[in-house]
Design a protein around this motif. Structure first.
Motif, mmCIF file in Angstrom:
data_model
loop_
_atom_site.group_PDB
_atom_site.id
_atom_site.type_symbol
_atom_site.label_atom_id
_atom_site.label_comp_id
_atom_site.label_asym_id
_atom_site.label_seq_id
_atom_site.Cartn_x
_atom_site.Cartn_y
_atom_site.Cartn_z
ATOM 1 N N ASP A 1 6.069 4.926 0.506
ATOM 2 C CA ASP A 1 7.351 4.621 0.407
ATOM 3 C C ASP A 1 8.387 5.631 0.154
ATOM 4 O O ASP A 1 8.424 5.980 -1.109
ATOM 5 N N SER A 2 8.977 6.156 0.897
ATOM 6 C CA SER A 2 10.083 7.385 0.631
ATOM 7 C C SER A 2 11.067 7.231 -0.281
ATOM 8 O O SER A 2 11.457 7.950 -1.383
ATOM 9 N N GLU A 3 11.732 5.810 -0.060
ATOM 10 C CA GLU A 3 12.792 5.468 -1.039
ATOM 11 C C GLU A 3 12.232 5.422 -2.602
ATOM 12 O O GLU A 3 13.087 5.887 -3.643
ATOM 13 N N PHE A 4 11.204 4.794 -2.619
ATOM 14 C CA PHE A 4 10.479 4.828 -4.110
ATOM 15 C C PHE A 4 10.213 6.133 -4.633
ATOM 16 O O PHE A 4 10.260 6.312 -5.722
ATOM 17 N N LEU B 1 -2.890 9.382 -0.120
ATOM 18 C CA LEU B 1 -1.704 8.781 0.655
ATOM 19 C C LEU B 1 -2.410 8.390 2.169
ATOM 20 O O LEU B 1 -2.087 7.449 2.788
ATOM 21 N N SER B 2 -3.233 9.497 2.806
ATOM 22 C CA SER B 2 -3.895 9.016 3.990
ATOM 23 C C SER B 2 -4.956 8.014 3.893
ATOM 24 O O SER B 2 -4.644 6.790 4.758
ATOM 25 N N ALA B 3 -5.652 7.775 2.734
ATOM 26 C CA ALA B 3 -6.497 6.459 2.779
ATOM 27 C C ALA B 3 -5.827 5.167 2.494
ATOM 28 O O ALA B 3 -6.232 4.231 3.207
ATOM 29 N N LEU B 4 -4.822 5.187 1.758
ATOM 30 C CA LEU B 4 -4.026 4.009 1.509
ATOM 31 C C LEU B 4 -3.227 3.545 2.631
ATOM 32 O O LEU B 4 -3.057 2.276 2.838
ATOM 33 N N ARG C 1 0.797 -1.054 0.001
ATOM 34 C CA ARG C 1 0.067 -0.112 0.008
ATOM 35 C C ARG C 1 0.812 1.010 0.054
ATOM 36 O O ARG C 1 0.362 2.232 -0.567
ATOM 37 N N ALA C 2 2.181 1.225 0.961
ATOM 38 C CA ALA C 2 3.146 2.279 0.711
ATOM 39 C C ALA C 2 3.455 2.919 -0.695
ATOM 40 O O ALA C 2 3.594 3.578 -1.042
ATOM 41 N N ARG C 3 3.859 1.546 -1.372
ATOM 42 C CA ARG C 3 4.323 1.822 -2.652
ATOM 43 C C ARG C 3 3.057 2.149 -3.668
ATOM 44 O O ARG C 3 3.441 3.257 -4.532
#
Length: 302
Positions: free
Chosen positions: A275-278, A143-146, A89-91
């Motif tokens: 996903d901050s790196e992505f 971003l908040s929902a996922l 979900r983050a990605r």
């Protein structure tokens, strides 16, 4: 060749920023200072001088407003479909957001100002304002929902009221609509300050780019690139062609919406569980790819 030279110069400055970060010249503190100079000083000056001689009725038309919303929402919808298969979900949230969230302030408007005449730049300033008001809340919601993150959309929207970029846009449109005369020395000074927005922004973007090769998801990143700098400008071209807008509106809209993913998406991803790196990788790759795609766009609309 002039367009090629301009875009190659952008790439050089971008890579210089990366090199200065690698060598330690542009450390975190200095990069933050440059970011502040670009965002709080140079960009507002550029927006104001681009709009203070034009009334809001000349720049913000129903066709422009409707067209921009259709392009942003259509691209976001297609991004949701394209990235729905991502397990993380983050990605997935970052991929969706970065497929439509454009770098209008740091790269779009300064590039338009350096390439086209004042009428196109004025409309591009309005494009920046309208799309920012649309894509920022949408990005926070996605971003908040996922990711199940706690974000106050109301607080972020209130923050827009004190956003210097938007304040300078509204001030310029107000001055132009009322017909207030600005002293030539002040206008010249603001113009000089605004002219440094693009090189400073590029240095900052270059200094912020980092790649962790082992974590690269080639397929997901390729899909983000294809949507952001490939499909989104095509949708913009199609929509504004159908609306039969004037050439300045068409040029400003297509070029601005063809810009790469905004650096701010990395910040939002980091704060809201993405996903901050992505996100960092996608900012780099879309920016690099846009050197080619922006050349094609500018050549076509020119």
């Amino acid at each position: 060749m002039d367009v090629v030279g301009r875009l190659l110069a952008l790439l050089v400055v971008l890579l210089v920023g990366t090199g200065l970060r690698t060598t330690g010249v542009l450390d975190t503190r200095r990069t933050e200072l440059l970011n502040a100079l670009a965002y709080y000083v140079a960009l507002p000056a550029l927006i104001f001088v681009s709009t203070y001689t034009r009334s809001i009725g000349d720049l913000l038309t129903p066709a422009l407003l409707g067209g921009l919303l259709v392009v942003v929402l259509s691209t976001a919808g297609l991004a949701w479909l394209a990235h729905r298969h991502l397990d993380s979900r983050a990605r997935r949230s970052v991929a969706i957001v970065q497929s439509y969230h454009s770098n209008l302030g740091y790269l779009g408007l300064p590039l338009v100002a350096a390439t086209f005449d004042a009428s196109v730049t004025a409309i591009a300033s309005v494009v920046l304002g309208v799309v920012t008001l649309a894509q920022l809340p949408l990005t926070i919601v996605v971003l908040s929902a996922l990711n199940g993150a706690d974000a106050s959309i109301r607080r972020e929207i209130r923050g827009l009221a004190t956003n210097l970029v938007l304040v300078s846009l509204f001030a310029g449109l107000a001055v132009g609509s009322i017909g207030v005369s600005i002293p030539s020395t002040a206008a010249s000074g603001l113009d000089a300050v605004g002219s440094i927005a693009l090189p400073i922004a590029l240095l900052c973007v270059g200094a912020s780019l980092q790649i962790d090769l082992p974590s690269v998801d080639v397929g997901a990143t390729a899909a983000v690139v294809a949507l952001k700098v490939g499909l989104m400008p095509v949708i913009a071209w199609t929509v504004f062609s159908a609306l039969a807008v004037d050439s300045a509106t068409f040029t400003a809209s297509v070029v601005m919406l063809g810009t790469p993913t905004a650096v701010s998406t990395f910040v939002f991803a980091n704060e809201l569980g993405g996903d901050s790196e992505f996100a960092s990788l996608n900012v780099f790759v879309t920016t690099l790819a846009s050197i080619v795609t922006m050349f094609v766009l500018i050549s076509l609309v020119s």
